[in-house]
Design a protein around this motif. Structure first.
Motif, PDB file in Angstrom:
ATOM      1  N   LYS A   1      44.862  55.351  37.393  1.00  0.00           N
ATOM      2  CA  LYS A   1      43.921  55.306  38.628  1.00  0.00           C
ATOM      3  C   LYS A   1      42.813  53.409  38.307  1.00  0.00           C
ATOM      4  O   LYS A   1      43.405  53.391  36.866  1.00  0.00           O
ATOM      5  N   LEU A   2      42.914  52.788  38.582  1.00  0.00           N
ATOM      6  CA  LEU A   2      42.499  51.522  38.508  1.00  0.00           C
ATOM      7  C   LEU A   2      41.143  51.152  38.053  1.00  0.00           C
ATOM      8  O   LEU A   2      41.171  50.677  37.018  1.00  0.00           O
ATOM      9  N   ASP A   3      39.978  52.028  37.855  1.00  0.00           N
ATOM     10  CA  ASP A   3      39.307  51.991  37.103  1.00  0.00           C
ATOM     11  C   ASP A   3      39.337  52.524  36.169  1.00  0.00           C
ATOM     12  O   ASP A   3      38.789  52.199  34.611  1.00  0.00           O
ATOM     13  N   THR A   4      40.469  53.743  35.829  1.00  0.00           N
ATOM     14  CA  THR A   4      40.972  53.799  34.326  1.00  0.00           C
ATOM     15  C   THR A   4      41.864  52.340  33.868  1.00  0.00           C
ATOM     16  O   THR A   4      41.667  52.396  32.270  1.00  0.00           O
TER      17      THR A   4
ATOM     18  N   LYS B   1      50.883  49.969  41.631  1.00  0.00           N
ATOM     19  CA  LYS B   1      50.228  49.660  42.635  1.00  0.00           C
ATOM     20  C   LYS B   1      48.979  49.241  42.394  1.00  0.00           C
ATOM     21  O   LYS B   1      48.237  48.865  43.455  1.00  0.00           O
ATOM     22  N   THR B   2      48.807  49.330  41.633  1.00  0.00           N
ATOM     23  CA  THR B   2      47.137  49.024  41.113  1.00  0.00           C
ATOM     24  C   THR B   2      46.888  48.031  40.755  1.00  0.00           C
ATOM     25  O   THR B   2      46.039  46.716  40.858  1.00  0.00           O
ATOM     26  N   VAL B   3      47.770  46.583  40.398  1.00  0.00           N
ATOM     27  CA  VAL B   3      47.750  45.824  40.528  1.00  0.00           C
ATOM     28  C   VAL B   3      48.365  44.897  41.064  1.00  0.00           C
ATOM     29  O   VAL B   3      47.787  43.511  42.021  1.00  0.00           O
ATOM     30  N   VAL B   4      49.944  45.048  41.854  1.00  0.00           N
ATOM     31  CA  VAL B   4      50.660  44.996  42.960  1.00  0.00           C
ATOM     32  C   VAL B   4      50.511  45.616  44.063  1.00  0.00           C
ATOM     33  O   VAL B   4      51.372  46.520  43.627  1.00  0.00           O
ATOM     34  N   LYS B   5      49.922  45.159  44.679  1.00  0.00           N
ATOM     35  CA  LYS B   5      49.996  46.254  46.268  1.00  0.00           C
ATOM     36  C   LYS B   5      51.067  46.051  46.157  1.00  0.00           C
ATOM     37  O   LYS B   5      51.681  46.821  47.437  1.00  0.00           O
ATOM     38  N   ASP B   6      51.427  44.744  47.521  1.00  0.00           N
ATOM     39  CA  ASP B   6      52.682  44.502  47.841  1.00  0.00           C
ATOM     40  C   ASP B   6      52.930  43.157  47.349  1.00  0.00           C
ATOM     41  O   ASP B   6      52.597  42.790  46.524  1.00  0.00           O
ATOM     42  N   ARG B   7      54.746  42.708  48.035  1.00  0.00           N
ATOM     43  CA  ARG B   7      54.964  41.580  47.550  1.00  0.00           C
ATOM     44  C   ARG B   7      55.379  40.842  49.602  1.00  0.00           C
ATOM     45  O   ARG B   7      55.429  41.890  50.298  1.00  0.00           O
ATOM     46  N   ASP B   8      55.337  39.825  49.233  1.00  0.00           N
ATOM     47  CA  ASP B   8      55.120  39.134  51.123  1.00  0.00           C
ATOM     48  C   ASP B   8      56.869  38.519  51.276  1.00  0.00           C
ATOM     49  O   ASP B   8      57.482  39.342  50.706  1.00  0.00           O
TER      50      ASP B   8
ATOM     51  N   HIS C   1      56.976  36.975  46.792  1.00  0.00           N
ATOM     52  CA  HIS C   1      55.299  36.533  45.946  1.00  0.00           C
ATOM     53  C   HIS C   1      54.168  37.684  45.973  1.00  0.00           C
ATOM     54  O   HIS C   1      54.507  38.347  46.806  1.00  0.00           O
ATOM     55  N   PRO C   2      53.702  38.060  44.425  1.00  0.00           N
ATOM     56  CA  PRO C   2      53.819  38.988  44.511  1.00  0.00           C
ATOM     57  C   PRO C   2      51.986  39.161  45.454  1.00  0.00           C
ATOM     58  O   PRO C   2      51.217  38.258  45.474  1.00  0.00           O
ATOM     59  N   VAL C   3      51.349  40.253  45.947  1.00  0.00           N
ATOM     60  CA  VAL C   3      49.921  40.435  46.725  1.00  0.00           C
ATOM     61  C   VAL C   3      49.220  41.341  45.733  1.00  0.00           C
ATOM     62  O   VAL C   3      49.662  42.154  45.321  1.00  0.00           O
ATOM     63  N   TRP C   4      48.371  40.357  45.246  1.00  0.00           N
ATOM     64  CA  TRP C   4      47.562  41.241  44.766  1.00  0.00           C
ATOM     65  C   TRP C   4      46.865  41.951  44.461  1.00  0.00           C
ATOM     66  O   TRP C   4      46.353  41.661  45.839  1.00  0.00           O
ATOM     67  N   ASN C   5      45.770  43.105  44.089  1.00  0.00           N
ATOM     68  CA  ASN C   5      44.799  43.852  44.201  1.00  0.00           C
ATOM     69  C   ASN C   5      43.680  42.992  43.752  1.00  0.00           C
ATOM     70  O   ASN C   5      43.613  42.387  42.465  1.00  0.00           O
ATOM     71  N   GLU C   6      43.080  42.977  44.693  1.00  0.00           N
ATOM     72  CA  GLU C   6      41.928  42.282  45.150  1.00  0.00           C
ATOM     73  C   GLU C   6      40.996  42.728  43.812  1.00  0.00           C
ATOM     74  O   GLU C   6      40.715  41.279  43.441  1.00  0.00           O
ATOM     75  N   ARG C   7      39.982  43.430  44.469  1.00  0.00           N
ATOM     76  CA  ARG C   7      39.524  43.830  42.485  1.00  0.00           C
ATOM     77  C   ARG C   7      39.707  43.933  41.403  1.00  0.00           C
ATOM     78  O   ARG C   7      39.272  43.215  40.571  1.00  0.00           O
ATOM     79  N   PHE C   8      41.757  44.238  41.036  1.00  0.00           N
ATOM     80  CA  PHE C   8      41.774  44.238  39.777  1.00  0.00           C
ATOM     81  C   PHE C   8      42.262  42.301  39.630  1.00  0.00           C
ATOM     82  O   PHE C   8      41.590  41.781  38.268  1.00  0.00           O
ATOM     83  N   SER C   9      42.314  41.560  40.192  1.00  0.00           N
ATOM     84  CA  SER C   9      42.198  39.784  40.537  1.00  0.00           C
ATOM     85  C   SER C   9      40.951  40.007  40.491  1.00  0.00           C
ATOM     86  O   SER C   9      40.370  38.364  39.318  1.00  0.00           O
ATOM     87  N   ARG C  10      39.393  40.109  40.621  1.00  0.00           N
ATOM     88  CA  ARG C  10      37.900  39.748  40.108  1.00  0.00           C
ATOM     89  C   ARG C  10      37.814  39.966  38.611  1.00  0.00           C
ATOM     90  O   ARG C  10      37.484  38.714  37.830  1.00  0.00           O
ATOM     91  N   PHE C  11      38.486  40.481  38.236  1.00  0.00           N
ATOM     92  CA  PHE C  11      38.892  41.550  36.987  1.00  0.00           C
ATOM     93  C   PHE C  11      38.597  40.371  35.951  1.00  0.00           C
ATOM     94  O   PHE C  11      38.416  40.188  35.189  1.00  0.00           O
ATOM     95  N   ALA C  12      40.624  40.339  36.697  1.00  0.00           N
ATOM     96  CA  ALA C  12      40.884  39.170  35.511  1.00  0.00           C
ATOM     97  C   ALA C  12      40.443  37.611  35.625  1.00  0.00           C
ATOM     98  O   ALA C  12      40.049  37.262  34.982  1.00  0.00           O
ATOM     99  N   SER C  13      40.416  37.122  36.580  1.00  0.00           N
ATOM    100  CA  SER C  13      38.559  35.810  36.629  1.00  0.00           C
ATOM    101  C   SER C  13      37.383  36.065  36.091  1.00  0.00           C
ATOM    102  O   SER C  13      37.597  35.750  35.259  1.00  0.00           O
ATOM    103  N   HIS C  14      37.065  37.226  36.072  1.00  0.00           N
ATOM    104  CA  HIS C  14      35.478  37.389  35.688  1.00  0.00           C
ATOM    105  C   HIS C  14      36.156  37.766  33.691  1.00  0.00           C
ATOM    106  O   HIS C  14      35.028  36.925  33.285  1.00  0.00           O
TER     107      HIS C  14
END
Length: 413
Positions: free
Chosen positions: A160-163, A188-195, A199-212
């Protein structure tokens, strides 16, 4: 429309000094769009929109699944979805399929080497163990530094994403930093979908983690798993070299202890078959970035009250904490890697191996040092007792005796 996950990526690229043109090229977006989103301080809140379904929308999952199975012929898929009720044409289908097609179908792969500190690759492997007589699936988180081939391995109870975020933290601690870019497959915990453009649609929380923590996200192109071959080879190496060595283990925590020994004594000190250099030697050449010292909220913590016997209950088991927290509210964190951590506020006060069965008691004897056992009291020192002085004894006589004494006294006169 730029998704919130991309918003954080765009701003992170700008912080690194990348030009708007370069960001637009990397993200596959128009420069005007990039400039517009750079002028915003926060991503736009989600607003539900009623959109009209296209003719192909109900069949897109089916089309993707057929392409994953290896069918790339649009006419064949067209016949299949028409039988399911599709009323559109082949052009719409081909436009949808185009971003998911491999651009080059080849039996050969050109090996891509990266500079030190630039990229790491991440993936999960799945392994089955005998858990009290029943098969149980465990998940192996593997991160490989692309330049040195230095590897990190950790087994978990889920993916899961938390793990996933927790595993990244421990991998960064193991390596002593992180890379500029992290490459993932389409988990799916990283790439939610593709448009529609792929282009990848990133999981928002994981994207914030990467930016952090200041690293960029990249994903494998669909059906091009060989672009993350270093971590794929790493998982294969775990399966062939580490897994046969495991005869038994006492729990996931013990399995990870064995994995850490294997990393330090075998995997990262061997002569690598491609670089012909030990990963640990090349690792010293990596220019890894220090991680953000400010903690990123990782997992949900479960509030528990410490009982009178200095224990907290979690998932039908009990774990000890230092006795000074008796009666207080603490928070239990399950890292899903065989460890239980217990916090008071943001302070870690206890850590235990996770119980492997229900109804177990897991204690650390040091948590009870200095605590006087219940029912045992200090014996008081002797204390003298003040009592009243007793009255003297009085001899009682008949009055006739006194009259006799009086008569004798008269005669003597």
């Amino acid at each position: 429309m730029v998704k919130n996950g991309e918003f954080y990526m765009i701003h992170e690229m700008r912080k690194r000094g990348m030009s708007i043109t370069r960001i637009a090229q990397e993200m596959g977006r128009d420069r005007k769009t990039i400039r517009k989103w750079l002028n915003k301080k926060e991503p736009e809140s989600y607003q539900r929109k009623v959109t009209r379904l296209g003719k192909l929308d109900p069949f897109k999952d089916y089309v993707r699944r057929r392409m994953e199975e290896g069918c790339l012929n649009a006419r064949v898929i067209l016949e299949e979805i028409k039988a399911k009720g599709y009323t559109g044409g082949i052009t719409t289908l081909r436009v949808f399929m185009k971003p998911f097609r491999p651009t080059v179908i080849s039996k050969t792969t050109v090996r891509f080497e990266t500079d030190p500190g630039y990229q790491a690759q991440v993936d999960w492997g799945r392994f089955t163990v005998d858990w009290h007589g029943k098969p149980k699936r465990l998940y192996a988180f593997v991160m490989v530094l692309s330049y040195s081939r230095m590897m990190y391995l950790e087994f978990t109870e889920d993916e899961k994403l938390d793990t996933l975020i927790s595993c990244h933290h421990r991998a960064f601690e193991y390596f002593g930093g992180g890379t500029e870019v992290m490459l993932y497959d389409n988990m799916k915990t990283v790439v939610k979908d593709r448009d529609e453009q792929g282009h990848p649609v990133w999981n928002e929380r994981f994207s914030r983690f990467a930016s952090h923590h200041g690293f960029l996200l990249t994903s494998c192109r669909p059906y091009r798993a060989r672009t993350k071959g270093k971590v794929e080879n790493g998982i294969g190496y775990v399966r062939k070299n580490f897994w046969p060595r495991v005869r038994e283990f006492k729990g996931v925590d013990d399995l990870n202890r064995q994995a850490r020994e294997w990393l330090n004594q075998v995997a990262n000190v061997r002569i690598h078959g491609t670089t012909h250099v030990r990963p640990v030697d090349r690792w010293h050449e990596e220019k890894l970035k220090p991680m953000n010292p400010t903690p990123f909220a990782v997992v949900d913590r479960h509030a528990r009250k410490v009982s009178a016997d200095c224990l907290v209950s979690f998932e039908a088991n009990r774990y000890s904490v230092p006795f000074r927290f008796m009666g207080q509210i603490v928070h239990v964190q399950d890292d899903k890697n065989g460890r239980i951590r217990i916090y008071s506020g943001d302070t870690l006060i206890a850590e235990h191996p996770k119980a492997v069965q229900k109804g177990q008691l897991v204690i650390n004897k040091k948590h009870f040092e200095g605590l006087r056992p219940t029912g045992q009291h200090r014996v008081p020192a002797p204390m003298p007792k003040l009592v009243d002085r007793p009255a003297p004894e009085v001899l009682e006589r008949n009055l006739s005796v006194y009259e006799q004494f009086l008569d004798e006294a008269v005669r003597l006169q």
